[in-house]
Write a protein that holds these residues in place. Structure first.
Motif, PDB file in Angstrom:
ATOM      1  N   ARG A   1      41.577  27.286  70.177  1.00 27.15           N
ATOM      2  CA  ARG A   1      40.341  27.447  70.946  1.00 27.15           C
ATOM      3  C   ARG A   1      40.270  28.898  71.400  1.00 27.15           C
ATOM      4  O   ARG A   1      41.141  29.376  72.130  1.00 27.15           O
ATOM      5  CB  ARG A   1      40.324  26.514  72.148  1.00 27.15           C
ATOM      6  N   LEU A   2      39.227  29.592  70.948  1.00 25.63           N
ATOM      7  CA  LEU A   2      39.029  30.985  71.350  1.00 25.63           C
ATOM      8  C   LEU A   2      38.506  31.046  72.780  1.00 25.63           C
ATOM      9  O   LEU A   2      37.891  30.098  73.274  1.00 25.63           O
ATOM     10  CB  LEU A   2      38.050  31.681  70.409  1.00 25.63           C
TER      11      LEU A   2
ATOM     12  N   ALA B   1      48.034  25.036  56.635  1.00 28.88           N
ATOM     13  CA  ALA B   1      48.523  25.967  55.617  1.00 28.88           C
ATOM     14  C   ALA B   1      47.389  26.458  54.719  1.00 28.88           C
ATOM     15  O   ALA B   1      46.559  25.671  54.266  1.00 28.88           O
ATOM     16  CB  ALA B   1      49.604  25.302  54.776  1.00 28.88           C
ATOM     17  N   GLY B   2      47.353  27.782  54.516  1.00 32.21           N
ATOM     18  CA  GLY B   2      46.351  28.386  53.648  1.00 32.21           C
ATOM     19  C   GLY B   2      45.073  28.792  54.358  1.00 32.21           C
ATOM     20  O   GLY B   2      44.187  29.385  53.747  1.00 32.21           O
ATOM     21  N   GLU B   3      44.966  28.496  55.657  1.00 32.61           N
ATOM     22  CA  GLU B   3      43.749  28.829  56.400  1.00 32.61           C
ATOM     23  C   GLU B   3      44.007  30.004  57.348  1.00 32.61           C
ATOM     24  O   GLU B   3      45.151  30.324  57.664  1.00 32.61           O
ATOM     25  CB  GLU B   3      43.245  27.608  57.153  1.00 32.61           C
ATOM     26  N   LYS B   4      42.914  30.640  57.791  1.00 34.45           N
ATOM     27  CA  LYS B   4      42.981  31.812  58.650  1.00 34.45           C
ATOM     28  C   LYS B   4      41.943  31.702  59.756  1.00 34.45           C
ATOM     29  O   LYS B   4      40.942  31.023  59.585  1.00 34.45           O
ATOM     30  CB  LYS B   4      42.673  33.087  57.850  1.00 34.45           C
ATOM     31  N   PHE B   5      42.201  32.432  60.846  1.00 31.78           N
ATOM     32  CA  PHE B   5      41.185  32.581  61.877  1.00 31.78           C
ATOM     33  C   PHE B   5      41.312  33.962  62.493  1.00 31.78           C
ATOM     34  O   PHE B   5      42.358  34.598  62.410  1.00 31.78           O
ATOM     35  CB  PHE B   5      41.270  31.475  62.936  1.00 31.78           C
ATOM     36  N   THR B   6      40.217  34.442  63.055  1.00 27.30           N
ATOM     37  CA  THR B   6      40.211  35.764  63.669  1.00 27.30           C
ATOM     38  C   THR B   6      40.007  35.639  65.176  1.00 27.30           C
ATOM     39  O   THR B   6      39.377  34.702  65.661  1.00 27.30           O
ATOM     40  CB  THR B   6      39.102  36.663  63.086  1.00 27.30           C
ATOM     41  N   VAL B   7      40.566  36.604  65.885  1.00 30.73           N
ATOM     42  CA  VAL B   7      40.455  36.660  67.336  1.00 30.73           C
ATOM     43  C   VAL B   7      39.996  38.071  67.695  1.00 30.73           C
ATOM     44  O   VAL B   7      40.596  39.046  67.227  1.00 30.73           O
ATOM     45  CB  VAL B   7      41.817  36.367  68.015  1.00 30.73           C
ATOM     46  N   PRO B   8      38.955  38.207  68.514  1.00 29.71           N
ATOM     47  CA  PRO B   8      38.502  39.545  68.903  1.00 29.71           C
ATOM     48  C   PRO B   8      39.562  40.270  69.739  1.00 29.71           C
ATOM     49  O   PRO B   8      40.430  39.646  70.345  1.00 29.71           O
ATOM     50  CB  PRO B   8      37.259  39.271  69.763  1.00 29.71           C
ATOM     51  N   GLY B   9      39.446  41.586  69.788  1.00 26.90           N
ATOM     52  CA  GLY B   9      40.312  42.374  70.649  1.00 26.90           C
ATOM     53  C   GLY B   9      39.976  42.153  72.110  1.00 26.90           C
ATOM     54  O   GLY B   9      38.874  41.714  72.436  1.00 26.90           O
ATOM     55  N   ASN B  10      40.944  42.432  72.988  1.00 21.74           N
ATOM     56  CA  ASN B  10      40.766  42.259  74.432  1.00 21.74           C
ATOM     57  C   ASN B  10      40.225  40.880  74.769  1.00 21.74           C
ATOM     58  O   ASN B  10      39.267  40.733  75.509  1.00 21.74           O
ATOM     59  CB  ASN B  10      39.864  43.355  75.003  1.00 21.74           C
ATOM     60  N   SER B  11      40.852  39.867  74.183  1.00 19.42           N
ATOM     61  CA  SER B  11      40.424  38.485  74.365  1.00 19.42           C
ATOM     62  C   SER B  11      41.666  37.610  74.498  1.00 19.42           C
ATOM     63  O   SER B  11      42.744  38.099  74.841  1.00 19.42           O
ATOM     64  CB  SER B  11      39.562  38.061  73.168  1.00 19.42           C
TER      65      SER B  11
ATOM     66  N   THR C   1      48.891  30.079  75.458  1.00 16.22           N
ATOM     67  CA  THR C   1      47.750  31.000  75.496  1.00 16.22           C
ATOM     68  C   THR C   1      48.241  32.396  75.155  1.00 16.22           C
ATOM     69  O   THR C   1      49.177  32.901  75.786  1.00 16.22           O
ATOM     70  CB  THR C   1      47.088  31.003  76.889  1.00 16.22           C
ATOM     71  N   PHE C   2      47.633  33.004  74.151  1.00 19.93           N
ATOM     72  CA  PHE C   2      47.960  34.366  73.732  1.00 19.93           C
ATOM     73  C   PHE C   2      46.819  35.294  74.117  1.00 19.93           C
ATOM     74  O   PHE C   2      45.646  34.964  73.922  1.00 19.93           O
ATOM     75  CB  PHE C   2      48.154  34.442  72.215  1.00 19.93           C
TER      76      PHE C   2
END
Length: 103
Positions: A64-65, A76-86, A45-46
């Protein structure tokens, strides 16, 4: 983009989770930064301070967000975003080579 030109790299590694995640910080001339590293097979968990864009260069992982029930697979080749303070959970199936862009 296969490489970063005209950058500085901090020599000291960022080592987390008893060596399961190792990265180096890359500093760009415009003041932005990212980390370049690997995460070995594990489930971790980050926590995030600022928003992040995770770019997967190699490997396979499930993510899992925070506050979500479902896992999403990235490779490989894919991306995902994570909100701040999460936070996000990551289950690494095959060692993940990644770039984390701080936004």
């Amino acid at each position: 983009m296969a490489q970063f030109d005209h950058v500085s790299v901090k020599k000291k590694a960022n080592v987390y989770f008893d060596g399961k995640c190792v990265s180096h910080t890359v500093l760009f001339p415009n003041g932005t930064r990212c980390t370049v590293g690997v995460i070995f097979p594990s489930t971790l968990t980050f926590n995030t301070g600022s928003p992040e864009l995770m770019e997967i260069n190699d490997g396979v992982c499930n993510v899992r967000l925070k506050d979500e029930e479902n896992w999403t697979t990235y490779k490989a080749g894919e991306k995902f975003t994570v909100p701040g303070n999460s936070s996000f959970d990551i289950e690494v199936i095959e060692t993940v080579d990644y770039v984390c862009h701080f936004e």
